[in-house]
Write a protein that holds these residues in place. Structure first.
Motif, PDB file in Angstrom:
ATOM      1  N   VAL A 285       0.841  -1.358  -0.035  1.00  0.00           N
ATOM      2  CA  VAL A 285      -0.130  -0.101  -0.027  1.00  0.00           C
ATOM      3  C   VAL A 285       0.642   1.403   0.098  1.00  0.00           C
ATOM      4  N   VAL A 286       1.804   1.253   0.870  1.00  0.00           N
ATOM      5  CA  VAL A 286       2.953   2.366   0.864  1.00  0.00           C
ATOM      6  C   VAL A 286       3.484   2.666  -0.387  1.00  0.00           C
ATOM      7  N   ARG A 287       3.966   1.515  -0.879  1.00  0.00           N
ATOM      8  CA  ARG A 287       4.781   1.637  -2.242  1.00  0.00           C
ATOM      9  C   ARG A 287       3.948   2.153  -3.353  1.00  0.00           C
ATOM     10  N   SER A 288       2.651   1.787  -3.166  1.00  0.00           N
ATOM     11  CA  SER A 288       1.582   2.274  -4.208  1.00  0.00           C
ATOM     12  C   SER A 288       1.420   3.894  -4.103  1.00  0.00           C
ATOM     13  N   VAL A 289       1.113   4.129  -2.709  1.00  0.00           N
ATOM     14  CA  VAL A 289       1.077   5.696  -2.674  1.00  0.00           C
ATOM     15  C   VAL A 289       2.212   6.441  -3.030  1.00  0.00           C
ATOM     16  N   ARG A 290       3.481   5.874  -2.724  1.00  0.00           N
ATOM     17  CA  ARG A 290       4.776   6.535  -3.157  1.00  0.00           C
ATOM     18  C   ARG A 290       4.773   6.636  -4.975  1.00  0.00           C
ATOM     19  N   GLU A 291       4.423   5.552  -5.551  1.00  0.00           N
ATOM     20  CA  GLU A 291       4.573   5.635  -6.761  1.00  0.00           C
ATOM     21  C   GLU A 291       3.468   6.607  -7.614  1.00  0.00           C
ATOM     22  N   GLU A 292       2.069   6.563  -6.841  1.00  0.00           N
ATOM     23  CA  GLU A 292       1.193   7.640  -7.465  1.00  0.00           C
ATOM     24  C   GLU A 292       1.609   8.958  -7.184  1.00  0.00           C
ATOM     25  N   LEU A 293       2.378   9.229  -6.070  1.00  0.00           N
ATOM     26  CA  LEU A 293       2.853  10.607  -5.922  1.00  0.00           C
ATOM     27  C   LEU A 293       3.809  11.013  -6.958  1.00  0.00           C
ATOM     28  N   ARG A 294       4.728   9.994  -7.175  1.00  0.00           N
ATOM     29  CA  ARG A 294       5.814  10.464  -7.989  1.00  0.00           C
ATOM     30  C   ARG A 294       5.085  10.755  -9.555  1.00  0.00           C
ATOM     31  N   GLY A 295       4.122   9.964  -9.906  1.00  0.00           N
ATOM     32  CA  GLY A 295       3.486  10.426 -11.022  1.00  0.00           C
ATOM     33  C   GLY A 295       2.703  11.778 -11.253  1.00  0.00           C
ATOM     34  N   ALA A 298       6.589  14.370  -7.901  1.00  0.00           N
ATOM     35  CA  ALA A 298       7.349  14.336  -6.843  1.00  0.00           C
ATOM     36  C   ALA A 298       8.714  13.593  -7.310  1.00  0.00           C
ATOM     37  N   SER A 299       9.808  13.825  -6.840  1.00  0.00           N
ATOM     38  CA  SER A 299      11.141  13.355  -7.024  1.00  0.00           C
ATOM     39  C   SER A 299      11.221  11.916  -6.451  1.00  0.00           C
ATOM     40  N   ARG A 300      12.161  11.134  -7.062  1.00  0.00           N
ATOM     41  CA  ARG A 300      12.178   9.882  -6.446  1.00  0.00           C
ATOM     42  C   ARG A 300      13.231   9.895  -5.195  1.00  0.00           C
ATOM     43  N   ILE A 301      12.690   9.183  -4.168  1.00  0.00           N
ATOM     44  CA  ILE A 301      13.744   9.087  -2.908  1.00  0.00           C
ATOM     45  C   ILE A 301      15.112   8.467  -3.146  1.00  0.00           C
ATOM     46  N   SER A 302      14.904   7.125  -3.968  1.00  0.00           N
ATOM     47  CA  SER A 302      16.150   6.628  -4.098  1.00  0.00           C
ATOM     48  C   SER A 302      17.063   7.314  -5.131  1.00  0.00           C
ATOM     49  N   THR A 303      18.556   7.256  -5.006  1.00  0.00           N
ATOM     50  CA  THR A 303      19.545   8.019  -5.524  1.00  0.00           C
ATOM     51  C   THR A 303      20.044   6.963  -6.651  1.00  0.00           C
ATOM     52  N   THR A 304      19.748   5.799  -6.843  1.00  0.00           N
ATOM     53  CA  THR A 304      19.986   4.733  -7.528  1.00  0.00           C
ATOM     54  C   THR A 304      19.411   5.131  -9.054  1.00  0.00           C
ATOM     55  N   THR A 305      20.034   4.712 -10.311  1.00  0.00           N
ATOM     56  CA  THR A 305      19.726   5.105 -11.586  1.00  0.00           C
ATOM     57  C   THR A 305      18.827   4.253 -12.183  1.00  0.00           C
TER      58      THR A 305
END
Length: 445
Positions: A285-295, A298-305
């Motif tokens: 659920v939290v992952r889904s919210v994070r992905e929705e907000l990125r859409g 919002a910037s990605r939290i991760s610094t990987t490429t």
């Protein structure tokens, strides 16, 4: 067991609030209850470290508020949320939240000079009379109950499975698991706003608009957001401490050989199992919210490429946040929740007898009150609301206290007050000092 004054709730679901919650901290210092034990002299001062921690936390909240019922900004937000439609809680104009001599915040009777300056109070005296109404908190709109978890739009089915299977500690898991999930979602919105704010300072004006939308959405999505923001979620906040925050080394060093050791291990193991089971459905659920907000930009939290690496990093980050949130949520639930005896309908048609169960509930604003074994308030519990009344005449300027559990209860001896609720009744010395000194409260030798 002594109970609050009983008021029956309607039909097949009746309840009384039963002083089985505990609170020596939360909005207050964990080491400063109101009644002193035989071991401690009345004139003994609080540990300077506890005083400094509590004072610093209160001093940090320097925002001047116009709310006549609070001197702190975080509680002013809570009060606005409680009293505005559709919640419509009642808060007496004689009630005010301000720093407590015990540390942190507490509820008080306003002085006449303070209350007379507010247009909401016209009485010449702020004293409360016996049985006078102080607070009325609507249950469905404001309180955190099992129903919030059981009928949650994201995780309701999973919480219902936990309740149906009667897993160990399931009553606590419902409340703690649900507020942990809500807290994690709130953090995702806050992170999105922070990322957008950084972007806007670099000229990304369009993202700033999205950030504002995220803030508005958070308040709409997270029903109890002002309440969740008013309670501490980390060790040391307002002097808060609990064995659930301790490291394994601290537990072994301080508690091994004490009468509190086994109970501390039991509680920590219970929470570890809860983290594992909750992770199965809260993390997605939290992952889904994070992905929705990125859409939404919002910037990605991760610094990987790469996308794959981002997904792995997200998973680890969310699980780390979940573990911390669940531990804090259990501390909140153990220290702040009220246990109600609930009469429910028979579970099968073959049985005509109702079933009495215990339901943990969180009561916003009411849990600001400090604990005392000689309280000056009492609760009345109804289906639609919970009331707080004065148990006796209370003079202006006097602090309001509630008895969360009897201190002479044989079921919960002093050391279990600490392992369950985070404090030892009547003791002003920090628990760590008691343990290092092998106090007879914790050691038989």
């Amino acid at each position: 067991k002594k109970k609050n004054k009983k008021k029956q709730r309607s039909n097949t679901r009746s309840a009384t609030s039963t002083n089985t919650g505990g609170r020596g901290f939360g909005s207050s210092s964990s080491s400063a209850p109101s009644i002193l034990s035989d071991e401690i002299d009345d004139d003994e001062v609080l540990s300077s470290s506890i005083l400094r921690a509590a004072a610093a936390a209160v001093a940090a909240d320097t925002t001047i508020t116009n709310n006549p019922n609070s001197s702190s900004s975080v509680h002013s937000n809570l009060l606005r949320w409680l009293t505005r439609p559709p919640n419509n809680a009642y808060v007496s104009p004689k009630f005010i939240i301000r720093p407590s001599p015990l540390g942190g915040y507490g509820g008080f009777v306003q002085s006449s000079s303070s209350s007379s300056s507010s247009s909401s109070s016209s009485s010449s005296s702020s004293s409360l009379r016996e049985n006078e109404l102080i607070l009325r908190i609507p249950r469905r709109e404001c309180c955190v109950t099992h129903d919030d978890a059981l009928f949650d739009s994201y995780c309701g089915a999973s919480f219902r499975d936990i309740a149906r299977e009667r897993r160990p500690g399931w009553e606590m898991v419902l409340i703690a698991g649900w507020i942990a999930k809500e807290h994690l979602i709130a953090r995702e919105y806050a992170d999105a706003d922070a990322a957008s704010s950084i972007s806007s300072s670099a000229g990304a004006v369009s993202v700033r608009t999205t950030a504002s939308s995220s803030s508005i959405a958070a308040n709409r999505v997270i029903k109890h957001l002002p309440y969740l923001e008013s309670i501490p979620w980390s060790r040391g906040t307002l002097g808060q401490d609990h064995v659930l925050f301790w490291s394994n080394d601290e537990v072994e060093t301080l508690l091994e050989g004490s009468v509190a050791y086994d109970d501390a291990i039991l509680i920590r193991d219970t929470v570890d199992r809860a983290v594992e089971s909750l992770g199965e459905f809260v993390v997605p659920v939290v992952r889904s919210v994070r992905e929705e907000l990125r859409g939404d930009g919002a910037s990605r939290i991760s610094t990987t490429t790469t996308a794959g690496e981002d997904d792995v990093s997200d998973e680890a980050d969310i699980r780390m946040r979940l573990e911390r949130a669940v531990r804090a949520a259990f501390v909140i639930t153990l220290s702040r929740s009220f246990a109600e005896e609930v009469e429910s309908s028979p579970s099968s048609s073959s049985s005509d007898q109702s079933v009495i169960e215990v339901e943990n509930v969180l009561l916003p604003l009411i849990d600001v009150l400090q604990h005392s074994n000689v309280p000056n308030t009492y609760l009345e519990s109804y289906d639609e609301c919970v009331l707080v009344r004065a148990a006796r005449d209370v003079e202006e300027g006097e602090e309001l206290f509630h008895q969360y559990r009897e201190e002479d209860d044989d079921v919960i001896p002093p050391h279990k007050f600490f392992t369950r609720y985070g404090f030892v009744p009547g003791v002003r010395i920090p628990v760590e000092e008691l343990l290092r000194g092998r106090s007879r409260l914790f050691f038989d030798d």
